[in-house]
Design a protein around this motif. Sequence first.
Motif, mmCIF file in Angstrom:
data_model
loop_
_atom_site.group_PDB
_atom_site.id
_atom_site.type_symbol
_atom_site.label_atom_id
_atom_site.label_comp_id
_atom_site.label_asym_id
_atom_site.label_seq_id
_atom_site.Cartn_x
_atom_site.Cartn_y
_atom_site.Cartn_z
ATOM 1 N N PRO A 239 117.151 109.195 85.719
ATOM 2 C CA PRO A 239 117.329 107.817 85.071
ATOM 3 C C PRO A 239 116.791 106.552 85.886
ATOM 4 C CG PRO A 239 119.193 109.044 84.437
ATOM 5 C CD PRO A 239 118.812 109.858 85.674
ATOM 6 N N SER A 240 117.159 106.561 86.867
ATOM 7 C CA SER A 240 116.979 105.452 87.858
ATOM 8 C C SER A 240 115.119 105.281 88.194
ATOM 9 C CB SER A 240 117.643 105.357 89.212
ATOM 10 O OG SER A 240 117.470 106.584 89.973
ATOM 11 N N ARG A 241 114.885 106.641 88.568
ATOM 12 C CA ARG A 241 113.320 106.763 88.814
ATOM 13 C C ARG A 241 112.581 106.346 87.319
ATOM 14 N NH1 ARG A 241 110.393 106.092 93.070
ATOM 15 N NH2 ARG A 241 108.469 106.771 92.657
ATOM 16 N N GLN A 242 112.984 106.872 86.413
ATOM 17 C CA GLN A 242 112.374 106.710 85.129
ATOM 18 C C GLN A 242 112.042 105.240 85.065
ATOM 19 O OE1 GLN A 242 113.592 108.646 81.812
ATOM 20 N NE2 GLN A 242 113.493 110.785 82.541
ATOM 21 N N PHE A 243 113.421 104.489 85.109
ATOM 22 C CA PHE A 243 113.170 102.936 85.206
ATOM 23 C C PHE A 243 112.044 102.343 85.952
ATOM 24 C CE2 PHE A 243 114.628 98.918 86.769
ATOM 25 C CZ PHE A 243 114.851 98.156 85.474
ATOM 26 N N ARG A 244 112.097 102.805 87.394
ATOM 27 C CA ARG A 244 111.059 102.339 88.260
ATOM 28 C C ARG A 244 109.721 102.503 87.895
ATOM 29 N NH1 ARG A 244 115.064 104.362 91.786
ATOM 30 N NH2 ARG A 244 113.730 105.737 92.702
ATOM 31 N N ASN A 245 109.600 103.831 87.446
ATOM 32 C CA ASN A 245 108.185 104.066 87.089
ATOM 33 C C ASN A 245 107.712 103.255 85.629
ATOM 34 O OD1 ASN A 245 108.106 106.161 89.281
ATOM 35 N ND2 ASN A 245 107.668 107.730 87.854
ATOM 36 N N ARG A 246 108.721 103.098 84.855
ATOM 37 C CA ARG A 246 108.245 102.321 83.615
ATOM 38 C C ARG A 246 107.864 100.972 84.092
ATOM 39 N NH1 ARG A 246 108.808 104.044 78.631
ATOM 40 N NH2 ARG A 246 109.882 105.912 78.054
ATOM 41 N N ARG A 247 108.786 100.394 85.033
ATOM 42 C CA ARG A 247 108.566 98.990 85.419
ATOM 43 C C ARG A 247 107.438 99.048 86.236
ATOM 44 N NH1 ARG A 247 111.913 98.178 90.683
ATOM 45 N NH2 ARG A 247 110.014 99.572 91.152
ATOM 46 N N ASP A 248 107.033 99.916 86.961
ATOM 47 C CA ASP A 248 105.679 99.908 87.768
ATOM 48 C C ASP A 248 104.632 99.940 86.930
ATOM 49 O OD1 ASP A 248 107.146 99.495 90.255
ATOM 50 O OD2 ASP A 248 107.232 101.627 90.563
ATOM 51 N N ALA A 249 104.663 100.936 86.127
ATOM 52 C CA ALA A 249 103.586 101.196 84.957
ATOM 53 C C ALA A 249 103.206 99.758 84.194
ATOM 54 C CB ALA A 249 103.898 102.024 84.008
ATOM 55 N N LYS A 250 104.235 99.037 83.982
ATOM 56 C CA LYS A 250 104.107 97.789 83.083
ATOM 57 C C LYS A 250 103.418 96.982 83.697
ATOM 58 C CE LYS A 250 106.521 94.301 80.329
ATOM 59 N NZ LYS A 250 105.735 93.112 80.616
ATOM 60 N N ILE A 251 103.599 96.646 85.150
ATOM 61 C CA ILE A 251 103.076 96.040 86.067
ATOM 62 C C ILE A 251 101.426 95.941 86.097
ATOM 63 C CG2 ILE A 251 102.441 95.390 88.478
ATOM 64 C CD1 ILE A 251 105.463 95.766 89.127
ATOM 65 N N VAL A 252 101.120 97.582 86.048
ATOM 66 C CA VAL A 252 99.683 98.006 86.174
ATOM 67 C C VAL A 252 99.187 97.569 84.708
ATOM 68 C CG1 VAL A 252 98.093 99.960 86.284
ATOM 69 C CG2 VAL A 252 99.946 99.727 87.671
ATOM 70 N N ILE A 253 99.846 97.794 83.579
ATOM 71 C CA ILE A 253 99.282 97.474 82.222
ATOM 72 C C ILE A 253 98.958 95.849 82.095
ATOM 73 C CG2 ILE A 253 100.069 97.301 79.803
ATOM 74 C CD1 ILE A 253 101.486 99.921 80.234
ATOM 75 N N ASP A 254 99.925 95.163 82.837
ATOM 76 C CA ASP A 254 99.748 93.729 82.470
ATOM 77 C C ASP A 254 98.582 93.245 83.289
ATOM 78 O OD1 ASP A 254 101.911 93.623 81.008
ATOM 79 O OD2 ASP A 254 103.191 92.690 82.543
ATOM 80 N N TRP A 255 98.330 93.923 84.497
ATOM 81 C CA TRP A 255 97.136 93.621 85.393
ATOM 82 C C TRP A 255 95.770 94.028 84.616
ATOM 83 C CZ3 TRP A 255 94.184 97.842 87.162
ATOM 84 C CH2 TRP A 255 93.150 97.532 88.045
ATOM 85 N N ALA A 256 96.002 95.248 83.946
ATOM 86 C CA ALA A 256 94.854 95.708 83.154
ATOM 87 C C ALA A 256 94.465 94.816 82.224
ATOM 88 C CB ALA A 256 95.046 97.126 82.822
ATOM 89 N N GLU A 257 95.395 94.290 81.378
ATOM 90 C CA GLU A 257 95.148 93.357 80.250
ATOM 91 C C GLU A 257 94.453 92.047 80.467
ATOM 92 O OE1 GLU A 257 98.837 93.660 77.971
ATOM 93 O OE2 GLU A 257 97.996 95.638 77.169
ATOM 94 N N ARG A 258 95.137 91.635 81.776
ATOM 95 C CA ARG A 258 94.510 90.386 82.271
ATOM 96 C C ARG A 258 92.911 90.493 82.702
ATOM 97 N NH1 ARG A 258 99.249 90.185 85.020
ATOM 98 N NH2 ARG A 258 98.439 90.709 86.779
#
Length: 287
Positions: free
Chosen positions: A110-129
Motif C-alpha cells: 500500500p505504501s509503494r502504491q501511494f508513492r507511485n500514484r503520487r509520482d505519476a501525478k507529478i508526471v501527469i501535471d508536468w505533461a499537461e502543462r
Amino acid sequence: MKIENQFNLGRFIRATIRKDGTHHVFMSVPSALRPSGWPATITLPQEGAKVGSLKNPKFLARVQKAAHTLNTRLDARRDLDKTYQSQGKKNTRAVAEIYFRTKRFRDLSPSRQFRNRRDAKIVIDWAERRGDPDFANFVKADFEDLLANYDDREFAQLDIRSILNVLCKEAVTANFRADNPVESIKWTAPEPVEEIVLWKLPAVEAYAAMARQMGQPGLAALMQVGIVVGQRLGDLRTAKHGVNFRGGRFQVVQSKTGEKVSIPLNAKLKAFDVTPISHPAITRVLW
C-alpha cells in the motif's frame, strides 16, 4: 460437444486433451477483440499446477475460478481501451491509468502504491502543462528536462525517473509508443553524504529492556530481531510463529522486492519464547 462447453469454462476458454489424458486449458481471445497488450494465449490456471484433468473436481474448480477472473479483467481492459479510443487519448494520464490496473501495480505494498500514484501525478501535471500531447511525442530530452527540476533532490529525482521508466514500459506494451527512452537515462542511486547509524546494539538492548519492564516482551523481541536480520519493519511485525521463524532461521518473502530470504538467527534469539503482546499493530514475532 466441445470440451470447454462440456465443463462450462466460459468465454474464450479452450481445452485440448493431451496424450496422457490430462487437459491443456487456455484463454484465446481473437485479435479483433483483444485489448492492447493482452497476450494471444494464457494457460489456465495461472497459479499452482497447470497440468490436470477437468474430470478432477478440484482442478476443474481452479480452472473455472481462473477463467472467471481473466474474463472480468478482460472486460475491464476492453472497456478501458474503448474509452481511450473514443476520446482519442494516448496521453500520460491514459498510460498511468493502464498501469494502475496492472497486476504489477496491485502487487505492490500500500505504501509503494501511494508513492507511485503520487509520482505519476507529478508526471501527469508536468505533461499537461506542456500541452498534454500523446505520450509517444515525448523524447529523451523532454524527460531529462523534468528530471533536471530535481537535481537538488537526488532521491526524489530517482523516484521520478523510476515512475517514468514504468510508464514508458506500459506505453510500449499498450502500443502507445515504440521505445522506452528512459532506459538510456543514467540510473544511479545517490550515495549518502555520510553514514548514519540510527540503531546500535547497546541502544537496542537498552530499549528492549525498557519494553520488557513496560510489559511488552514482543516489542522487545521485535527490536532485537530487527537489528539482527535487518529486514523491513512491515515484514517483521507480521512475522508468525512456525511460519517465518522456524528451524533457527528467519524466512520471509520481502514485500518490496518479492525475493525470498532465509537468515540464520543467533543462539540468543533462538532461546526466546515470546507470548502475544497487547499492541494491535504487532503480532507474535518469535517462536
